[in-house]
Design an enzyme around this catalytic site. Structure first.
Site, PDB file in Angstrom:
ATOM      1  N   SER A 168       0.819  -1.209   0.000  1.00  0.00           N
ATOM      2  CA  SER A 168       0.000   0.000   0.000  1.00  0.00           C
ATOM      3  C   SER A 168       0.857   1.265   0.000  1.00  0.00           C
ATOM      4  O   SER A 168       2.020   1.266   0.413  1.00  0.00           O
ATOM      5  CB  SER A 168      -0.908   0.022   1.236  1.00  0.00           C
ATOM      6  OG  SER A 168      -0.133   0.301   2.394  1.00  0.00           O
ATOM      7  N   GLU A 179       6.702  -0.481  -4.772  1.00  0.00           N
ATOM      8  CA  GLU A 179       5.599  -0.438  -5.738  1.00  0.00           C
ATOM      9  C   GLU A 179       4.355  -0.222  -4.893  1.00  0.00           C
ATOM     10  O   GLU A 179       3.969  -1.085  -4.113  1.00  0.00           O
ATOM     11  CB  GLU A 179       5.577  -1.761  -6.512  1.00  0.00           C
ATOM     12  CG  GLU A 179       4.737  -1.715  -7.774  1.00  0.00           C
ATOM     13  CD  GLU A 179       3.330  -2.215  -7.546  1.00  0.00           C
ATOM     14  OE1 GLU A 179       2.553  -1.492  -6.877  1.00  0.00           O
ATOM     15  OE2 GLU A 179       3.015  -3.305  -8.024  1.00  0.00           O
ATOM     16  N   CYS A 192      -2.948  -4.457  -8.333  1.00  0.00           N
ATOM     17  CA  CYS A 192      -2.463  -3.079  -8.456  1.00  0.00           C
ATOM     18  C   CYS A 192      -2.706  -2.543  -9.862  1.00  0.00           C
ATOM     19  O   CYS A 192      -2.571  -1.354 -10.097  1.00  0.00           O
ATOM     20  CB  CYS A 192      -0.994  -2.993  -8.078  1.00  0.00           C
ATOM     21  SG  CYS A 192       0.012  -4.149  -9.000  1.00  0.00           S
TER      22      CYS A 192
END
Lengths: 481, 481
Positions: free
Chosen positions: B185, B208, B245
């Site tokens: 997150s 990421e 994602c």
């Protein structure tokens, strides 16, 4: 035309145009640099030449196009993980770059220096924060760069110079700046790196923060060429008054080396050389005093820092000697870089290489360079362990030479683990420096008419394209049924 | 043997051994993953296959040796800037790497996932912080990796797993860790990036942090294939309960698109799918409520999040629609990633493309992907401007597809400007990911017997070596006399 959208050939034209402008203006630029930095004419002409070569080298890098790292994976319906789309990846310019110029290379690491050349080659507009040590030279150089921009048909805003410290910090916080490069002191570099990391949108910060560059001489090397080692060392410490990030700051010699007098008299014979500016003179005076006052330190050449009536503060080399034990005990006084003509000879016990290795391991976590002087054909477990230890700690490992010259070539690495730099995976000298200002992007199933030129099958820019053909893709059967 | 000193061929052996172990253990691993994540068997078998392919792909990368980027500049007495020493540069492993595993890919971004594969390929020992969402699967996978280490003759300490959150943070602060990789997150990633940057010796942090992945459909594309766009969108939003994602988080459709009912009923037909763990269920419930409560939002498919008696919290897709104006006004409620099966349709005025561009420019500074749906052969100023705008903001720009599949190939870029990642110049998927765990070092005038194998003239590892021969070096005469 806009730099970001320019072809590699257009960037080649721009970089060569800057090189031409600087070449034509040499007799204007060099005297201005002498007046503001106190550096010698021969050194400055050499540095300007290097700066011009640097620009032409990046012009060639653009012309070759390898830096775009174009990769094309053709669509592959039979790919092992299911149909693979057409994927085309290349490097884009990262965006506007903020460059902080250094004081000690008024050409090569300043307005039209390496960072500017590699950022422009990558396609990034540059805002340069000039160093206050040479503002007139900076303005003059910027004028030449702008002349080249005009000749190349690029907007003047492609390259701008700011002079104020506060402007530099404000720009580092500006959301439009995409990356920053810095060459200077550890303290300022660390502070700026913190600002870059703490922004609402953090950006890469490429800081070259200096180095103490340890040199280790083996007993066999000393037996082979003691005088050569001594003269090379003193030349390396005193050239440009030691105001180089690659100055050898520590020379490890075996106990009983017998070089104390040779080193002392060679250093005493070096004439005074101006320090770049008052800030450096003050910091060097303080560091030198701390080193001379540290317990266990013996003076080989006392040297001096003296303000002269002509306004320059001149320094002559200071060499001291200390045992390995005392270096470890006095590390807080001795270990920081002394930016000026001071270096520390450290005696080690050649029969206890473990102690030397352990000390080096603990004292030098990151340096731009380390140097080993070994004898011809010398090869033993001790030496191999030393090499293995040092290579983990540096960007460049030299043998039987001195670290002060930095060649501008494809295989150069001018960097190293922290605290030498804030970005150990990159270099600030040599053609690989362009990678700092690039960012990859992949186009997936893009209609041919919308592809950027570098990714098109007809390859109008004629750049190298690495293709993975359909069917030729990796395939190891059906590994998980 | 030690991984850092291992040859590329030995690393190839290790990575293939891990792939073999995982393949052989599929029937043990997949049920454990199902039990802990709620993901479907077909999805997990596919993901394990991808993980195995990933390992074999990095095994091939090692075998090719291109990642070492060996550059050899032969000594050149006639170099334009004066005699050039022999310079040999290659990439070393950066050192021990700390990998934080993700929850949503229990194989591909977890214990033996992409970060582990690329770090081991680079020669870096790995400490993996397991995700609390699948601890038993993590322990089981780690056992398989250790089995492969033994088979490859490497010490067990080459790869270790920790389970405790506090251990992860403590290790991130540990001076022996040289780099860290994270998939998760934004909040946790930004916090960990701050720790990495604030260490006494800062280290690279490859985070990421997720993405909202905008998709723009042109009027012509809608006219050409409205139903295909609608069904592809709903499939992309709802697959794996939207816990990807790369889930399309915003779909820009022209005013009067007429797809409201189609989208709503397609979404309503999707069966409930378990959310990965309680933390995600709670966060998704909260984000979904905030989106539904925002002024100007119309519901296309309400969906639900419901705890079931079997212990899983299941979600069905929530689709809402909003005008461009309201999106700008309600950005604080609507813009953050909703990690689950929720997406937002945004109406735009096709006659005011400037308003759309401006909004996209302001709302999406950095995303892993963006997607354009255009009609066959469509090519106009509007579309070209959109493509130019989007490519500055993403790691991957797709056309006429959906971003949820990420191919593992040389040309893949899974990254993007902040806030999608903390390191926009690198990728976490595809063979280029190995570059994150490498650091260049140059050997200058090194005696042949002390050179690392990759840099030797006899090239015992048979790796690609790029040579600049003496005399063939760049030479533009004597640019500054």
């Amino acid at each position: 035309m806009d730099l970001t959208e320019s072809s590699p050939a257009q960037r080649t034209g721009l970089l060569n145009a800057i090189a031409d402008e600087l070449t034509a203006a040499a007799d204007e630029l060099v005297p201005q640099a002498m007046a503001e930095t106190g550096l010698a004419e021969a050194r400055l002409r050499g540095e300007l030449k290097r700066t011009v070569v640097q620009l032409r080298l990046f012009a060639d890098v653009c012309a070759e196009g390898e830096f775009l790292d174009v990769r094309i994976d053709e669509a592959d319906p039979g790919f092992v993980l299911g149909p693979r789309p057409d994927l085309r990846r290349f490097n884009l310019p990262v965006g506007p770059v903020l460059v902080f110029a250094a004081s000690n290379f008024p050409f090569a690491f300043s307005v039209a220096g390496g960072d500017t050349a590699s950022a422009l080659a990558a396609g990034c507009p540059v805002i340069l924060k000039a160093h206050p040590g040479h503002p007139r030279l900076s303005a003059l150089t910027a004028e030449k760069v702008r002349g080249a921009l005009l000749r190349a048909g690029l907007p003047a805003e492609t390259f701008e110079v700011v002079f104020d410290q506060e402007d530099g910090v404000r720009l580092l916080r500006d959301d439009r700046i995409a990356a920053a490069a810095f060459t200077g002191s550890f303290e300022i570099g660390r502070m700026l790196a913190g600002i870059a990391a703490g922004r609402e949108r953090p950006i890469p910060f490429y800081g070259e923060l200096g180095s103490v560059n340890p040199v280790v001489v083996t007993p066999a090397a000393l037996a082979e060429r003691a005088d050569e080692v001594a003269s090379g060392f003193v030349a390396g410490v005193s050239g440009s008054a030691g105001q180089l990030c690659t100055k050898p700051g520590f020379l490890f010699l075996p106990d009983g080396h017998g070089l104390a007098r040779t080193l002392g008299s060679a250093a005493d014979a070096v004439p005074g050389h101006p320090l770049l500016h008052e800030g450096i003179a003050a910091a060097y005076t303080e560091r030198r005093a701390a080193v001379l006052a540290a317990p266990g330190v013996a003076v080989l050449a006392e040297g001096a820092v003296e303000a002269a009536p002509d306004g320059w503060c001149r320094a002559t080399p200071t060499l001291v000697e200390v045992g390995l034990d005392d270096l470890l005990k006095q590390r807080s006084a001795l270990l920081d870089e002394a930016f000026g003509p001071l270096s520390i000879v450290v005696r080690y016990d050649p029969d206890r290489p473990d102690l030397l290795m352990d000390a080096i391991g603990r004292l030098f976590p990151g340096a731009l360079t380390a140097t080993v002087h070994s004898a011809a054909g010398e090869n033993n477990e001790w030496l191999r362990r030393l090499v293995a230890l040092l290579r983990e700690r540096v960007g460049r490992l030299l043998f039987n030479g001195w670290p002060t010259g930095v060649a501008v070539t494809p295989a150069m690495q001018h960097g190293g683990p922290y605290p030498a730099t804030t970005a150990p995976a990159t270099t600030s000298v040599g053609t690989a420096a362009i990678q700092r200002f690039l960012r990859p992007v992949t186009f997936q199933n893009c209609p041919p008419e919308l592809l950027p030129p570098a990714l098109r099958d007809d390859n109008p820019w004629r750049v190298p394209q690495r293709r993975s053909a359909a069917g030729a893709s990796v395939n190891w059967g059906n590994p998980v049924s």
